[in-house]
Enzyme design. Structure first.
Site, PDB file in Angstrom:
ATOM      1  N   ASN A 108       0.854  -1.192   0.000  1.00  0.00           N
ATOM      2  CA  ASN A 108       0.000   0.000   0.000  1.00  0.00           C
ATOM      3  C   ASN A 108       0.880   1.229   0.000  1.00  0.00           C
ATOM      4  OD1 ASN A 108      -2.404   1.575   0.233  1.00  0.00           O
ATOM      5  ND2 ASN A 108      -2.009   1.819   2.430  1.00  0.00           N
ATOM      6  N   HIS A 110       0.832   5.091   1.371  1.00  0.00           N
ATOM      7  CA  HIS A 110       0.110   5.921   2.342  1.00  0.00           C
ATOM      8  C   HIS A 110       0.753   7.307   2.353  1.00  0.00           C
ATOM      9  CE1 HIS A 110      -2.352   6.856   5.784  1.00  0.00           C
ATOM     10  NE2 HIS A 110      -1.283   7.337   6.395  1.00  0.00           N
ATOM     11  N   SER A 137       4.773   6.779   2.359  1.00  0.00           N
ATOM     12  CA  SER A 137       5.368   5.493   2.734  1.00  0.00           C
ATOM     13  C   SER A 137       4.736   4.391   1.897  1.00  0.00           C
ATOM     14  CB  SER A 137       5.060   5.161   4.207  1.00  0.00           C
ATOM     15  OG  SER A 137       5.399   6.233   5.058  1.00  0.00           O
ATOM     16  N   ASP A 146      -2.773   0.577   8.045  1.00  0.00           N
ATOM     17  CA  ASP A 146      -1.568   1.383   7.794  1.00  0.00           C
ATOM     18  C   ASP A 146      -0.433   1.045   8.761  1.00  0.00           C
ATOM     19  OD1 ASP A 146      -2.970   2.692   5.780  1.00  0.00           O
ATOM     20  OD2 ASP A 146      -3.680   4.260   7.120  1.00  0.00           O
TER      21      ASP A 146
END
Ligand code: GRF
Length: 196
Positions: A108, A110, A137, A146
Site C-alpha cells: 500500500n 500511504h 510510505s 496502515d
C-alpha cells in the site's frame, strides 16, 4: 518469469498509472489486472487505454457486508493469479481474513511518514501539528490499518503557507516516484527474504 501484479484503485488512479508505466523492459513484474470498487473510478479507463484488463467489484450492493464483498474481490483476483497486489488509492479497509489470504503480498502507499498519521486527512494533520516534513510510505499490508513493515519512504518538506491541497500535490509527486521504485525492488526480491 515475470511477477504478476494486480492493482486495486478507487479513484483517479495516478499511482496506478505510474506503476503500470514502470512495468516494462527488464522490470521483474507485469500488470495483469486493475480492479476498482467503484464503477466510476477514472483510473479504469486509463488502465484500459494502456491495455491492462480491468474489473469492477462494486462494494455498494454488499451493503456493509465486508466479508461478502471481499469474497467477490478475492475471486476476481484469484482469476488473475497475481503474485503481488498493489493498493493504489484503494479506499476500502481490508479485513484480517482477506489480508491473511494474501499475506506478505499486498503493498500500500500511504500519504504520510508512517508510523505517523495512519488513516485519513494526513496532510492537514501534519500541518496542524507544526511538522517540518510530511511525506509518503510504501508498506506491506497487515491486519492493522496502515501498520505493516515500511518498505520505502520519501519525506516532503512542509513549506510556509502550505495548505493540505498544496502539500498533497507535492506528496503525490513523491508517491509517483516512490511506489514504482519499491515495487521494482519487491518484485525482484526472493519471496523468502521479504518481511512477513
Ligand atoms: C494517494 O495520495 C494515495 O496515497 C492515497 O490516495 C491517493 C490516491 O491517488 N491513499 P491516485 O488515485 O493514485 O491518484
Amino acid at each position: 518469469m515475470s511477477k504478476r501484479v494486480a492493482i486495486l484503485i478507487s479513484g483517479g488512479g495516478s499511482n496506478m498509472l505510474t506503476l503500470v508505466r514502470s512495468m516494462t523492459g527488464d522490470h521483474p513484474a507485469r500488470p495483469v489486472l486493475v480492479v476498482s470498487n467503484t464503477p466510476d473510478a477514472g483510473g479504469l479507463a486509463k488502465a484500459a487505454d494502456m491495455g491492462v484488463p480491468t474489473a469492477i467489484v462494486d462494494h455498494r450492493p454488499f451493503r456493509g457486508d465486508r466479508v461478502a464483498f471481499e469474497q467477490a474481490l478475492h475471486e476476481t483476483l484469484i482469476a488473475a493469479r497475481p503474485d503481488i497486489i498493489c493498493l493504489a488509492g484503494f479506499m476500502r479497509i481490508l479485513t484480517p481474513g482477506f489480508v491473511a489470504r494474501w499475506q506478505g503480498r499486498i503493498l500500500n502507499i500511504h500519504p504520510a511518514l508512517l508510523p505517523k498519521y495512519r488513516g485519513l486527512n494526513t496532510h492537514a494533520r501534519a500541518i496542524e501539528a507544526g511538522d517540518d516534513a510530511a511525506g509518503c510510505s510504501v508498506h506491506l499490508v497487515t491486519a492493522e490499518l496502515d501498520d505493516g513493515p515500511v518498505l520505502g519512504q520519501t519525506p516532503v518538506p512542509i513549506l510556509p503557507g502550505d495548505t493540505s491541497d498544496t502539500l498533497a500535490a507535492r506528496v503525490l509527486s513523491a508517491e509517483h516516484r516512490l511506489y514504482p521504485a519499491v515495487l521494482r525492488q519487491f518484485a525482484a526480491a526472493d519471496p523468502a527474504s521479504r518481511p512477513a
